[in-house]
Design a protein around this motif. Sequence first.
Motif, short mmCIF file in Angstrom:
data_model
loop_
_atom_site.label_atom_id
_atom_site.label_comp_id
_atom_site.label_asym_id
_atom_site.label_seq_id
_atom_site.Cartn_x
_atom_site.Cartn_y
_atom_site.Cartn_z
N GLY A 263 -0.15 9.53 -6.80
CA GLY A 263 1.14 10.03 -6.36
C GLY A 263 2.31 9.14 -6.74
N THR A 264 2.05 7.83 -6.87
CA THR A 264 3.12 6.91 -7.26
C THR A 264 3.18 6.70 -8.77
OG1 THR A 264 1.61 5.03 -6.98
CG2 THR A 264 2.95 5.65 -5.09
N GLY A 265 2.24 7.29 -9.50
CA GLY A 265 2.25 7.12 -10.95
C GLY A 265 1.69 5.79 -11.41
N TRP A 266 1.01 5.08 -10.51
CA TRP A 266 0.45 3.78 -10.89
C TRP A 266 -0.54 3.94 -12.04
CZ3 TRP A 266 -4.64 1.86 -10.74
CH2 TRP A 266 -4.77 0.48 -10.97
N SER A 267 -0.42 3.07 -13.00
CA SER A 267 -1.27 3.01 -14.18
C SER A 267 -0.93 4.09 -15.20
CB SER A 267 -2.76 3.13 -13.80
OG SER A 267 -3.57 2.78 -14.89
N PHE A 268 -0.21 5.15 -14.77
CA PHE A 268 0.29 6.13 -15.73
C PHE A 268 1.71 5.76 -16.16
CE2 PHE A 268 -2.83 8.92 -13.56
CZ PHE A 268 -3.58 9.27 -14.67
N LEU A 269 2.55 5.49 -15.18
CA LEU A 269 3.97 5.24 -15.45
C LEU A 269 4.35 3.78 -15.29
CD1 LEU A 269 5.46 8.27 -13.48
CD2 LEU A 269 4.98 8.12 -15.92
N LYS A 270 3.60 3.05 -14.46
CA LYS A 270 3.97 1.66 -14.21
C LYS A 270 2.73 0.86 -13.86
CE LYS A 270 5.09 3.09 -9.51
NZ LYS A 270 6.15 3.27 -8.51
N PRO A 271 2.73 -0.42 -14.17
CA PRO A 271 1.54 -1.25 -13.93
C PRO A 271 1.53 -1.91 -12.56
CG PRO A 271 3.12 -2.48 -15.21
CD PRO A 271 3.75 -1.13 -14.94
N TYR A 272 2.43 -1.54 -11.68
CA TYR A 272 2.52 -2.21 -10.38
C TYR A 272 2.94 -1.22 -9.31
CZ TYR A 272 7.48 -2.02 -11.45
OH TYR A 272 8.73 -1.58 -11.77
N LEU A 273 2.76 -1.64 -8.07
CA LEU A 273 3.18 -0.84 -6.92
C LEU A 273 4.40 -1.48 -6.29
CD1 LEU A 273 -0.24 -0.09 -5.20
CD2 LEU A 273 1.18 1.53 -6.46
N GLN A 274 5.31 -0.64 -5.82
CA GLN A 274 6.48 -1.15 -5.13
C GLN A 274 6.12 -1.48 -3.69
OE1 GLN A 274 9.63 1.68 -5.61
NE2 GLN A 274 9.77 1.37 -7.83
N ASP A 275 7.06 -2.15 -3.01
CA ASP A 275 6.78 -2.62 -1.65
C ASP A 275 6.48 -1.46 -0.70
OD1 ASP A 275 7.10 -5.22 -2.39
OD2 ASP A 275 9.22 -5.32 -1.83
N LYS A 276 7.25 -0.37 -0.81
CA LYS A 276 7.02 0.76 0.08
C LYS A 276 5.62 1.34 -0.11
CE LYS A 276 10.57 3.30 -0.98
NZ LYS A 276 11.52 4.43 -0.96
N GLU A 277 5.20 1.39 -1.36
CA GLU A 277 3.88 1.97 -1.65
C GLU A 277 2.76 1.04 -1.16
OE1 GLU A 277 4.64 2.16 -5.71
OE2 GLU A 277 6.02 3.85 -5.56
N LYS A 278 2.99 -0.27 -1.27
CA LYS A 278 2.01 -1.22 -0.74
C LYS A 278 1.89 -1.08 0.78
CE LYS A 278 2.62 -4.67 -4.39
NZ LYS A 278 3.10 -6.04 -4.72
N LYS A 279 3.04 -0.84 1.43
CA LYS A 279 3.01 -0.68 2.89
C LYS A 279 2.21 0.55 3.30
CE LYS A 279 7.39 -3.08 3.70
NZ LYS A 279 8.81 -2.96 4.12
N VAL A 280 2.30 1.61 2.48
CA VAL A 280 1.50 2.81 2.78
C VAL A 280 0.02 2.48 2.75
CG1 VAL A 280 0.84 5.10 1.97
CG2 VAL A 280 3.24 4.44 1.98
N LEU A 281 -0.40 1.73 1.72
CA LEU A 281 -1.81 1.34 1.62
C LEU A 281 -2.21 0.42 2.77
CD1 LEU A 281 -2.16 0.69 -2.22
CD2 LEU A 281 -2.98 2.64 -0.92
N ILE A 282 -1.31 -0.48 3.15
CA ILE A 282 -1.60 -1.39 4.26
C ILE A 282 -1.78 -0.62 5.56
CG2 ILE A 282 -0.61 -3.24 5.69
CD1 ILE A 282 0.68 -4.36 3.15
N VAL A 283 -1.08 0.50 5.70
CA VAL A 283 -1.20 1.33 6.90
C VAL A 283 -2.45 2.21 6.83
CG1 VAL A 283 -0.17 3.23 8.19
CG2 VAL A 283 1.25 1.33 7.43
N VAL A 284 -2.68 2.82 5.65
CA VAL A 284 -3.76 3.79 5.52
C VAL A 284 -5.13 3.14 5.69
CG1 VAL A 284 -4.96 5.27 3.86
CG2 VAL A 284 -2.49 5.47 4.14
N ILE A 285 -5.34 1.97 5.10
CA ILE A 285 -6.66 1.34 5.13
C ILE A 285 -7.09 0.99 6.56
CG2 ILE A 285 -7.97 -0.69 4.40
CD1 ILE A 285 -6.46 -0.59 1.76
#
Length: 440
Positions: A263-285
């Motif tokens: 959904g964030t385009g990681w590895s397709f559009l960009k090689p990194y995750l932004q802070d907001k996207e990292k926070k989503v993963l930190i919450v989801v896990i």
Amino acid sequence: MKSLFLLPLFLTFFLYTIRAEIRFSEIHSDSRSTILFDEFGFTHSGYLNLTVTDISLMPPGPGPEPDLSFVGFFLCTQDSWLHVLEQLQEGEIQCFLQSSSIIPVLTFNHPQNPTQPTRNLNTSIKVSESNLFTLVFANCIPNLKVSMNVHSVMYNFIPKTTTFDFLSAGKTSLPSIYFIFFLIYLFLGAVWIRTLYKKRLSVHRIHFFMLAVVILKAFNLLFEAEDKSYIKRTGSAHGWDVLFYIFSFLKGITLFILIVLIGTGWSFLKPYLQDKEKKVLIVVIPLQVVSNIAQVVIDEAGPFGENLYTWKQVFLVVDIICCCAVLFPIVWSIKKLREAARTDGKAAVNLMKLTLFRHYYVVVICYIYFTRVVVYALESITSYKYEWTGVVASELATLGFYVFTGYNFRPKMHNPYLAIDDEEEEAAAEALKLDDEFEL
């Protein structure tokens, strides 16, 4: 007032469903009027073996000996349960055990020494009626605290093979169903490995992550098949349920992470995750950890646990939060592309080519809605003989979601997310210019 008292009992009867198997339960100083134990779908040759040991009764205070015929176990269908509640509300009976709509199993006024503080009871009955029954303990003496150990065994006898089937009548085909889906995912994994090898020049890191998700799903199904198979033959999972819980946990976490990454385009559009996207993963896990713990408690504790309804609510709320959280990164990606498309020609073409993100967003919503709502409704309205249809519907929806994700995000030489030629960029810039002139 009496109807308000009976309402929680009615809701409890329909909310508590657990896996059928040989079960050992410990009850300590419990004064509830009803305790629901196992639910099981019997055929015309069903059997119940019940052993109650270390029975200890604590009356509310000094007074005459309580009538122990008002304390005991019975079998009840959903329809008969409704009739029993009506009889109680209308005053026709004073206790569940007095109803003619139930199948009595045993009561505590067994012909033993009434002064003996600890007693053991056991019985074995044949259930000739083909239906879905729930084993219920009734305590119709107010404030009487009961402690006991309950060992219940429910099974169906198969005359053709002279074997016992410890799975409920509507679940007896689940081992084969899970194993078939395991083979399907094993085939998908092989196809994906072949695709990665053939398109290795255009493979991104996320494609290997997608392979890991498929493999974990396959192992999850395999251990679920083994878990149900052992329960079917012996009444116990023999430890296979532990492996199932482990891979179910890993599969759940990796699937949600995959949705976030795509959904964030990681590895397709960009090689990194932004802070907001990292926070989503930190919450989801962590939420997935809590969700899996709640699921284990629900499956293993059985409905006699006083806090089971709370755990069910925890599981439901956490699952919904996880489902909502994984949608935010997709919305953010679409929003950023739409904003960039207003001023940049290349971004406008990207927006046209990235409609797959919007399609994926819709598919994720449909997948979540179907597996969380539609499947639950299907299981609720389906006869107990066809409980397996809910599993098939859920697994087919999951399989379709995996196939859609893999096909649309497979490795390609000309990535539709990134491939933009000069003519397309010029055309997009010209379109933006015309739009600006029109607005002026």
